[in-house]
Structures are given as C-alpha cells and as structure tokens.
Design a protein around this motif. Sequence first.
Motif, PDB file in Angstrom:
ATOM      1  N   HIS A  83       0.846  -1.189   0.000  1.00  0.00           N
ATOM      2  CA  HIS A  83       0.000   0.000   0.000  1.00  0.00           C
ATOM      3  C   HIS A  83       0.883   1.241   0.000  1.00  0.00           C
ATOM      4  O   HIS A  83       1.975   1.237   0.543  1.00  0.00           O
ATOM      5  N   SER A  84       0.359   2.309  -0.561  1.00  0.00           N
ATOM      6  CA  SER A  84       0.984   3.613  -0.477  1.00  0.00           C
ATOM      7  C   SER A  84       0.186   4.419   0.540  1.00  0.00           C
ATOM      8  O   SER A  84      -1.039   4.286   0.623  1.00  0.00           O
ATOM      9  N   GLU A 114       6.249  10.731   3.498  1.00  0.00           N
ATOM     10  CA  GLU A 114       7.630  10.271   3.377  1.00  0.00           C
ATOM     11  C   GLU A 114       7.953   9.287   4.500  1.00  0.00           C
ATOM     12  O   GLU A 114       7.340   9.316   5.571  1.00  0.00           O
ATOM     13  N   ARG A 158      -6.222   1.355  -6.424  1.00  0.00           N
ATOM     14  CA  ARG A 158      -4.800   1.716  -6.463  1.00  0.00           C
ATOM     15  C   ARG A 158      -4.027   1.334  -5.209  1.00  0.00           C
ATOM     16  O   ARG A 158      -2.809   1.435  -5.183  1.00  0.00           O
ATOM     17  N   SER A 193      -0.822   8.214   1.859  1.00  0.00           N
ATOM     18  CA  SER A 193      -0.808   9.645   1.577  1.00  0.00           C
ATOM     19  C   SER A 193      -1.445  10.381   2.753  1.00  0.00           C
ATOM     20  O   SER A 193      -2.110   9.775   3.603  1.00  0.00           O
ATOM     21  N   VAL A 251      -4.065   2.908  -2.316  1.00  0.00           N
ATOM     22  CA  VAL A 251      -3.589   4.103  -1.617  1.00  0.00           C
ATOM     23  C   VAL A 251      -4.466   4.343  -0.394  1.00  0.00           C
ATOM     24  O   VAL A 251      -5.688   4.400  -0.503  1.00  0.00           O
ATOM     25  N   VAL A 298       2.070  12.131  -0.890  1.00  0.00           N
ATOM     26  CA  VAL A 298       2.671  10.930  -0.313  1.00  0.00           C
ATOM     27  C   VAL A 298       3.394  11.249   0.996  1.00  0.00           C
ATOM     28  O   VAL A 298       4.159  12.209   1.083  1.00  0.00           O
TER      29      VAL A 298
END
Length: 142
Positions: free
Chosen positions: A4-5, A38, A73, A7, A75, A36
């Motif tokens: 997973h990303s 970091e 996606r 944000s 996210v 996003v």
Amino acid sequence: MPLHSVSVAGVVVREDGRILAIQRADNGTWEPPGGVLELNEHPEQGAAREVFEETGVRVEVERLTGVYKNMRRGVVALVFRCRPTGGEETTSAESTAVEWLTRDEVEERISEVYAVRILDALDEAAAPRVRVHDGQHLLETV
C-alpha cells in the motif's frame, strides 16, 4: 505481495469557515492539498508539509478526521483537519490554482471521493471516519 501507499492531506479551515483547496496541475481536479507521506515523517508533519508545498499556507494540524482507501490503487489516505497559521496562498508545480471555498463550492467543484473528506473534517463532533472508494465513488463497507 503488493504494498500500500500512504498519503496525507490537510483540510484547512479558516475562521470564516472557508476551506483551502487546490486545482491539481496534472489533471485539473479540485482537491484538498496532500500527497505521499515520506518514510521518515510522522503523519501530522507530512500533512503540514504537503499543505505548505502545494499552497504556501502554513498550518497547525488539529486532529485526524478520516482514513480513506482507494481500493483500485491501494492508496490509503490519512486526512487531518488543520487551521491556517501563516504564509500566503500561492500555486506550485503541483497546483494551478489555490482558493478558499465555501461548503457549497466544495460540493459543486470537488468530486465525491474528495468532497467527502472535506465534509467529514467539517463535522466537529464526529470520530474519524473510515471509508473506501474506487477512485471516483464511495463503496459500501462490509
């Protein structure tokens, strides 16, 4: 296994109730500022950084208002209600416009999956929401 990303976004609310929004440079849509997270950042720090980078507005993060997952996606977005503390509205490489919108303008200009993030943040009595979507529309939760 897919990853997973994560944000973060800031729903910045002025004393007069107007909400900070950007028009994205890549696709022209209106959204709350964010991006996003970091690897070395706390989520609140990331939200404040993204708001400043995209709008020129400095903020104090007040509270988490929702967690939103784009099922297509992968996210996961953490959204925080913020209040402005300084800076000046300016565009960036990621934004072609920065405006303070009314609630009605949010509902008119911003797509469902981003407008709900703002509306959830405006509900001061609510606990953080957890919602899923397909990139355009909210999905039923199980």
